[in-house]
Each structure stands twice: as C-alpha cells, then as structure tokens.
Write an enzyme that holds these catalytic residues in place. Structure first.
Site, short mmCIF file in Angstrom:
data_model
loop_
_atom_site.label_atom_id
_atom_site.label_comp_id
_atom_site.label_asym_id
_atom_site.label_seq_id
_atom_site.Cartn_x
_atom_site.Cartn_y
_atom_site.Cartn_z
N ASP A 13 71.12 68.10 -74.65
CA ASP A 13 71.19 68.70 -73.32
C ASP A 13 69.79 69.00 -72.79
O ASP A 13 68.97 69.59 -73.49
CB ASP A 13 71.98 70.00 -73.36
CG ASP A 13 73.46 69.80 -73.64
OD1 ASP A 13 73.93 68.65 -73.54
OD2 ASP A 13 74.14 70.79 -73.95
N GLY A 39 77.01 68.12 -76.20
CA GLY A 39 78.08 67.12 -76.29
C GLY A 39 79.39 67.84 -76.54
O GLY A 39 79.48 68.73 -77.40
N THR A 219 93.39 76.55 -68.56
CA THR A 219 92.36 77.58 -68.47
C THR A 219 92.03 77.83 -67.00
O THR A 219 91.78 76.91 -66.23
CB THR A 219 91.11 77.17 -69.26
OG1 THR A 219 90.62 75.92 -68.77
CG2 THR A 219 91.43 77.02 -70.74
N ALA A 248 79.06 75.84 -72.04
CA ALA A 248 79.88 75.48 -73.19
C ALA A 248 81.10 76.38 -73.36
O ALA A 248 81.71 76.39 -74.42
CB ALA A 248 79.04 75.52 -74.46
N ALA A 249 81.48 77.10 -72.33
CA ALA A 249 82.59 78.05 -72.46
C ALA A 249 83.89 77.35 -72.84
O ALA A 249 84.61 77.80 -73.74
CB ALA A 249 82.76 78.83 -71.16
N GLY A 250 84.20 76.26 -72.15
CA GLY A 250 85.43 75.53 -72.46
C GLY A 250 85.42 74.94 -73.85
O GLY A 250 86.43 74.98 -74.56
N ASP A 251 84.29 74.39 -74.26
CA ASP A 251 84.18 73.82 -75.60
C ASP A 251 84.32 74.90 -76.66
O ASP A 251 84.97 74.70 -77.69
CB ASP A 251 82.84 73.10 -75.77
CG ASP A 251 82.70 71.89 -74.88
OD1 ASP A 251 83.73 71.32 -74.49
OD2 ASP A 251 81.55 71.52 -74.56
N GLY A 286 72.22 78.02 -73.22
CA GLY A 286 72.38 76.88 -74.12
C GLY A 286 73.84 76.63 -74.43
O GLY A 286 74.70 77.48 -74.24
N SER A 290 74.74 79.17 -77.83
CA SER A 290 75.51 80.30 -77.29
C SER A 290 76.81 80.55 -78.05
O SER A 290 77.48 81.56 -77.82
CB SER A 290 75.85 80.03 -75.82
OG SER A 290 76.85 79.04 -75.69
#
Length: 305
Positions: A13, A39, A219, A248-251, A286, A290
C-alpha cells in the site's frame, strides 16, 4: 482445530494523507506519505491470525523485493504461506488517498495477484479440503475464487465470501457459499436493491438467500451489521469510535469474524468480535499495522459490554 484458509491478494500500500481529495485537474499538497503491507487477502489473513486462528494463506507474490518482504512479514506473524507462489511479475499494489475525515479512495494494481487463477487453486485443492473455514475476496481472478468455493463445497468446508471489490457474481459461486459479507454498495451490485437502512438491507438479504446463500451479513458502516440467517434478520449496532483511517476496517471485520466462527462461537458473538476488531482498526493508520490482536479485542469488548 482445523486451520482457517484465506485465499486472496497481497499488496504493498502506498498511502498519501491530505486535508481533502483533489478535484479533477487540481494539485494539492499532501500531509504525509507512508508505505505499508496490504491487500484484502493478506489483511484478512493477518486479522484472523491476530485473532488467534491457525491461519493458512494462498496468494501470489511478485519476484521483487516487495514480494519477499511481504511474505516474510506474514510468516513472522505465524501465517502458513506454503500454498502461495512467487511469479515473474511485480507484487500487487494499492494507491490510497486518505483525507482528514478518515475517508479513502483506492486504486488497486493487480500485478502478481493476477496469477492466482483456477489452475493454481486446483493445484492447492488438498489445502482447501483440509480447512475448517475458507475465506475469499475478489481482488484476484474470479475463476480461481469460483473453483476454490466449488472444492470447498465438495469437501464440506464452510465458505465465506467478502464480495469486494464489487462485481456481478455467477449463481454457481453464490450457491457454494455459506456466508457472504457485502457492504451497502456491494449488496446493491449483487441484488439491484439500494441499501439505505435496515428495511432495505433485509430486502437485499432476502434476494441473496434466493440465490443460494444461507447467511448474509450486510455491513452498514457506522450503523452496524444487518445479519440474516435464512430470512431471520437483526441489526447489530456498531461501536462508536472516532475514525482516523477506514482503509482496512472491512478486512479486519472479515478476518476476525472468521476466526471467531472457527472457534465455534455463535454468530452474534462472532459479529461482535469482528465489529470490535474493526472499531479498533479505524483508530490507527495503515492497513495491517492497524489490525488489533485478540488481547486488545477482548479488552475492548469488556469495556463496551
């Protein structure tokens, strides 16, 4: 406990922070730039591993310095990458704009991720058959995702799909899923139903049930998660935090959710675990940096019980 298997992308990223996003033709000064591992597949594998799940990862790394660094980083976290391959291409990357409100705009360049096709998945079918849960996303070729879900169904492996980035999906894939986790826009892309509230989320979930998916989690950002099991739905409100970076919240939610389900936690508790992990992740910069560990998640849940 059988392992959690994540099949998906690995990226580097490149993140630029700015007060506001530039308009077309406009040049703005940025506040900060940093580089991080990311990713969707790798992020979800890290979230699962940090949540305590024995985690295996099938991906494709480039034969460049970045690919070696990323693989070493994942293995240092205890993630088994033996099913991944290195190909003659650059490692995938994401260009991320992040504003002061924590909103982002992302462009993904596949690079080596394009090699994670059905042929490679076929070669790794023994790993899929041995998994307790298979977790999939859509940053890698669709034929590989379809084949992985079919192998998992043939061996009674529970399969979760995070359908991101949004795209239309064939019924043959949806029929092989046990659980799907779209956000509002992804749910609309899959069903044609605009999701704006709990009632519209229920209609979208019903449409996904009709396509063969028994459990649907939509979500809804700060509103929470609408969960429907064979048509019986409920809203699980989100935890209230101040976001710094939602990249990256969803991941994080998906990886932590899958880890909790692997432990045979009830769906409501698994959702709460995933929501707590996501709430912690949006408070740091990040993608992978994170993602919280199980100790932090448990402490958060205790504080918010």
């Amino acid at each position: 406990m059988k392992p959690l298997l994540v099949l998906g992308s690995s990226n580097i990223d490149h993140i630029a922070q700015m007060a506001a996003f530039p308009q077309s033709g406009e040049t703005l000064h940025g506040d900060h730039y940093h580089r991080a591992f990311g990713g969707k597949g790798a992020n979800q594998a890290v979230a699962a591993a940090k949540s305590g799940a024995p985690t295996r990862f099938i991906s494709a790394f480039g034969n460049d310095t970045a690919g070696g660094e990323l693989r070493a980083h994942l293995e240092a976290l205890g993630i088994d990458c033996d099913g991944s391959k290195t190909v003659a291409d650059s490692t995938g990357m994401a260009i991320i704009w992040l504003n002061h409100a924590g909103e982002n705009r992302i462009v993904v360049i596949a690079g080596a991720n394009a090699a994670l096709n059905a042929a490679h998945v076929e070669h790794e079918q023994a790993r899929i058959a041995d998994a307790g849960i298979l977790l999939l996303q859509l940053e890698t070729p669709l034929d590989g995702v379809i084949r992985a879900a079919a192998i998992a169904r043939a061996h009674s492996v529970r399969t979760i799909l995070n359908p991101a980035p949004a795209t239309e999906l064939p019924r043959e894939l949806l029929a092989n899923l046990d659980l799907i986790t779209p956000n509002e826009s992804e749910a609309e892309r899959l069903t044609g139903i605009a999701v704006a509230d709990e009632m519209s989320a229920a209609r979208a979930a019903t449409a996904l049930h009709a396509q063969g998916v028994p459990t649907v989690l939509i979500t809804l950002g700060s509103r929470g998660v609408y969960a429907s099991v064979n048509g019986h739905g409920a809203l699980h409100p989100a935890y209230r935090v101040k976001p710094v970076n939602t990249t990256a919240a969803g991941d994080t939610f998906n990886g932590a959710l899958a880890a909790a389900l692997l432990r045979d936690e009830p769906l409501a508790q698994a959702i709460a675990w995933g929501q707590a992990a996501a709430a912690l992740s949006v408070q740091k910069l990040g993608a992978q940096p994170s993602i919280p560990d199980s100790v932090a998640i448990a402490a958060f849940l205790q504080q918010h019980s």
